[in-house]
Design an enzyme around this catalytic site. Structure first.
Site, PDB file in Angstrom:
ATOM      1  N   HIS A 118      -3.991  -2.602  -1.397  1.00 33.20           N
ATOM      2  CA  HIS A 118      -3.602  -2.728   0.012  1.00 33.20           C
ATOM      3  C   HIS A 118      -2.918  -1.471   0.522  1.00 33.20           C
ATOM      4  CE1 HIS A 118      -3.030  -4.997   3.628  1.00 33.20           C
ATOM      5  NE2 HIS A 118      -1.703  -5.001   3.554  1.00 33.20           N
ATOM      6  N   SER A 144      -3.589  -4.048   8.050  1.00 33.40           N
ATOM      7  CA  SER A 144      -2.860  -5.238   7.631  1.00 33.40           C
ATOM      8  C   SER A 144      -2.458  -6.073   8.845  1.00 33.40           C
ATOM      9  CB  SER A 144      -1.648  -4.823   6.793  1.00 33.40           C
ATOM     10  OG  SER A 144      -1.075  -5.929   6.166  1.00 33.40           O
ATOM     11  N   ASP A 147      -8.135  -3.603   5.981  1.00 30.05           N
ATOM     12  CA  ASP A 147      -7.512  -4.570   5.071  1.00 30.05           C
ATOM     13  C   ASP A 147      -6.676  -5.577   5.844  1.00 30.05           C
ATOM     14  OD1 ASP A 147      -7.878  -5.090   2.419  1.00 30.05           O
ATOM     15  OD2 ASP A 147      -6.081  -4.058   1.735  1.00 30.05           O
TER      16      ASP A 147
END
Length: 541
Positions: free
Chosen positions: A463, A385, A408
């Site tokens: 996620h 992330s 991600d």
């Protein structure tokens, strides 16, 4: 349990329901109401039998019922009978906070019931549309034989871990080190969440009441252990390649232990940095304290300073201020994060060269045993992330990183002007549910005809499929909290780890057998999508 759950009056006025809490406690109030509502839905008979002990039960159940209709249908669509039962949000919150002490045990009991019931529930078709905890930038998937623990490494090496803090100020470096270790009987396993301040940080990050959330987190995760031997003796076995790992927004150094332990078991030295850019939910450093008699007791038993003159200072996640533009803050943070990763790498260089590195923390692990044990020609940067954006920033700033694995990735914090300066291979491993057109387009801007760029998407993931939370919740509550997707989390992370290992062998020219998983790099598996599942408009390509 990791933490003692105190009487609510012992928590202190800072955490007790106050005027500020009433103004900012919407999420806490909604969370509690939904928990009670779920209890009414699925344990109505049991709850009704106990209602004689709780005289306000009828009020709570009506509030919950009306809230369910409002949240799912909207005020105008709610049946007239239900509209008549609704109370203004601030009135409801005052009711709940005034009964806080009376119901503190009821709250925890309800959470326990729901949690324990969820562990035995699989294949549930109806999932309530509540996403309060989905703000975690950390974990997801589906249960595996109802084992509620972080999976151990599958590689040939036993794994040890230790904390290292170099420089006691906020400008120092703090990391969790994972490494191949000597086998030992009954090793001490560290707590997954080191101390209560991290629970408080998670609560602040999710805008939840600290007192309530600490009880919930402590019950759900307080006894969880990391499958790595604490301060175990290092295992000399040639030279190990190195990986620096960067966590996501609102996370901290221990929340990706499943990934780090697996990589260490496969023969890597992994340094998971805890960032001090105010993007962690919580972290700490030390300041000098000249009056030992008034010094506070350290919060974490495993993180006591070597000097009696040092006192903990906690740093929590900084939310955006009213009217503040997000990009300048996130761009500043991603630059600081990259600098912190580079400093962590410099420390590993010093350790490898035999230089004396002083650990601010009391520690039984001997860093000198790692001298000349790292292959510093084979270094990778990895993150999830916001940590994925940190990967890109690091590759631009430091050529010692030979490749990057971005899980991600959240591309927003990055300045696109740096993209041409990224000349190392990059591997994007995405979840199916998180990505969107604009984010993928920014990833595609890093495409190169010269430098390798790979991208795959894991089907059925969200996620939160990469952090450890996905392994520590049952099927039902994991999906309720958006910590799980439709795929078994063990399968999902296994695919991610194997594809990562194959990519690292290819880019770092390693003489290992990870190339058996080369097809995964190209998305060749029933649970993988080559590239992305997002349709990119031709005009945007």
């Amino acid at each position: 349990m990791l933490l003692h759950i105190p009487h609510s009056n012992a928590i202190g006025s800072r955490y007790s329901p106050s005027l500020k809490a009433r103004k900012q406690g919407c999420v806490y109030e909604s969370f509690f109401r939904r928990i009670v509502h779920l209890e009414v839905l699925f344990h109505k008979k049991s709850f009704t039998q106990k209602s004689a002990h709780f005289p306000h039960r009828s009020k709570l159940s009506r509030i919950c019922d009306s809230d369910t209709y409002v949240s799912s249908r909207g005020q105008d669509e709610a049946p007239p009978a239900q509209r008549g039962l609704q109370l203004p949000l601030y009135v409801t919150l005052v009711l709940l906070t005034s009964m806080y002490s009376v119901y503190r045990l009821v709250q925890l009991t309800l959470v326990k019931k729901i949690y324990e019931w969820s562990k035995s529930t699989s294949g549930l078709k109806f999932i309530p549309k509540w996403n309060c905890l989905a703000v975690f930038t950390m974990g997801n998937s589906c249960g595996h034989n109802n084992t509620m623990s972080i999976p151990p490494g599958k590689g040939p090496h036993q794994v040890g871990c230790s904390d290292l803090m170099v420089g006691h100020t906020v400008h120092g470096t703090f990391l969790r080190l994972y490494y191949p270790c000597q086998a030992s009987e009954n090793p001490q396993l560290p707590e997954w969440v080191p101390c209560r301040e991290y629970f408080n940080g998670l609560a602040d990050f999710m805008k939840m009441n600290r007192a309530l959330s600490e009880r919930i987190f402590n019950y759900l995760f307080g006894s969880c252990k990391i499958p790595a031997a604490w301060n175990a003796s290092f295992k000399p076995d040639g030279k190990y390649p190195v990986i620096i790992f960067s966590h996501g927004l609102g996370a901290f150094r221990t929340l990706y232990s499943a990934i780090c332990v697996e990589l260490a078991s496969q023969g890597f030295i992994v340094a998971a940095v805890e960032h001090r850019d105010e993007s962690s939910s919580a972290t700490f450093y030390f300041r000098e304290h000249t009056e030992p008699a008034t010094k506070k007791h350290p919060s974490c038993d495993i993180a006591k300073p070597v000097s009696d003159n040092l006192e903990e200072v906690w740093m929590y996640y900084r939310p955006l201020k009213t009217g503040e533009s997000e990009f300048p803050l996130r761009n500043k943070q991603v630059k600081q994060r990259a600098d912190e990763c580079i400093r962590a790498l410099d420390i590993l260089f010093d350790i490898n060269s035999g230089k004396s590195v002083e650990n601010v923390l009391q520690c039984d692990f001997d860093l000198s045993t790692m001298e000349n044990s790292m292959d510093l020609c084979r270094i990778a940067i990895m993150g999830h992330s916001f940590g994925g954006a940190t990967v890109i920033e690091c590759l631009c700033k430091e050529v010692k990183f030979k490749c990057g694995v971005a899980l991600d990735t959240w591309m927003f914090p990055l300045d696109e002007e740096i993209f041409p300066g990224v000349k190392q291979p990059i591997f994007f491993i995405n979840s199916e549910k998180f990505q969107w057109i604009g984010n993928i387009i920014r990833m595609k801007k890093l495409d190169s005809a010269i430098f390798p760029r790979k991208m795959i998407t894991i089907k059925g993931t969200v996620h939160q499929s990469f952090p450890d939370f996905t392994f520590l919740t049952g099927n039902w509550i994991g999906r309720l909290m958006k910590l799980k997707g439709e795929i078994d989390p063990h399968i999902a992370l296994d695919l991610s780890n194997k594809a990562t290992l194959a990519f690292l062998q290819r880019c770092l020219n390693m003489d290992r057998d990870f190339n058996q998983w080369d097809p995964l790099i190209d998305g060749k598996d029933d649970n993988l999508i080559p590239g992305t599942n997002i349709t990119i408009p031709q005009s945007s390509v």
